[in-house]
Each structure stands twice: as structure tokens, then as C-alpha cells.
Scaffold this motif. Structure first.
Motif: not given
Length: 130
Positions: A43, A45-47, A49, A104, A117, A121, A124-125
Motif C-alpha cells: 500500500w 509503495q503504491i501511494n 508511485t 498491473s 498484489t 495495483i 491504486g491505479a
């Protein structure tokens, strides 16, 4: 007269920023309790990104608006330029989000070394943190 408008605008921006920060402050314990350490790391790392891709989607146009439209007096020209920039940023953001969504599975394998995961992604996209 000019000072009071400036103070009011600064107050509105300050209150808005404080409310946004409070939302993150209250969301953090909920996320850490419901997600495990691995999912929370994903979570985060997605934020990160998303924060890195946001300037790419904006393409520096926010500074362009401030620089070129601040001295403009014609309301129709300001309106037309503003909505043109907004439309371009929305299209660019949708393109980047769609690209991340479609890639993803590849990103999940390359970044996290775990195909499960991929759904995070995809979720989060379409989050945009601006």
C-alpha cells in the motif's frame, strides 16, 4: 480590502490542508490494523508511485496557469484556458491510470515479486493524490 481577501484565501487553504492531513492521520491506524505488514508495505509503495506519477500527469501546467493567467483580466480567456488545462490534465491522468491498470500484472511481478498484489495495483491505479 485587499489584505482581508488575502487573509481569507490563506485561511481557506490552511484549513483545507489541515483537514486533508487529519484524514490521513485517522486512516493510518485503520490501514495498519486491517492490513498485514506485507500488504501495508505494498500500500505504501503504491501511494509513493502515485505521488511520483502525479507531476507527470500535471506536466507542469499548474505553474503555467499561475504564471500566464495571473495577469490576465479577460474572464472568458481565463475560463477557456483554465478548462483547456483541466481537460488536458484529466486526459493525461486517465491515460497514465489506464496504462498502470493494464500493466498491473507485469508491475506486480517486477516490483513486488508477487502476482497476488496485482489487485492492489489495479485499485491504486485510479487513485489520484493531488
Amino acid at each position: 480590502m485587499q489584505y482581508s481577501k488575502f487573509a481569507k484565501d490563506v485561511g481557506i487553504v490552511g484549513i483545507t490542508q489541515a483537514l486533508i492531513s487529519l484524514g490521513s492521520f485517522f486512516l493510518l491506524p485503520i490501514i495498519t490494523k486491517t492490513l498485514g505488514s506485507h500488504s501495508y508495505g505494498v500500500w505504501v509503495q503504491i501511494n509513493i508511485t502515485i505521488y511520483l506519477l502525479t507531476p507527470l500527469a500535471l506536466m507542469g501546467l499548474s505553474m503555467g496557469i499561475i504564471r500566464f493567467l495571473s495577469s490576465e483580466k479577460d474572464r472568458d480567456k481565463i475560463r477557456e484556458s483554465f478548462f483547456s488545462v483541466i481537460a488536458f490534465v484529466i486526459l493525461t491522468g486517465l491515460f497514465i491510470s489506464s496504462l498502470v491498470f493494464l500493466l498491473s500484472d507485469l508491475l506486480a511481478m517486477y516490483i513486488f515479486k508477487d502476482i497476488t498484489t496485482s489487485y492492489l495495483i489495479k485499485i491504486g491505479a485510479f487513485f489520484n493524490s493531488s
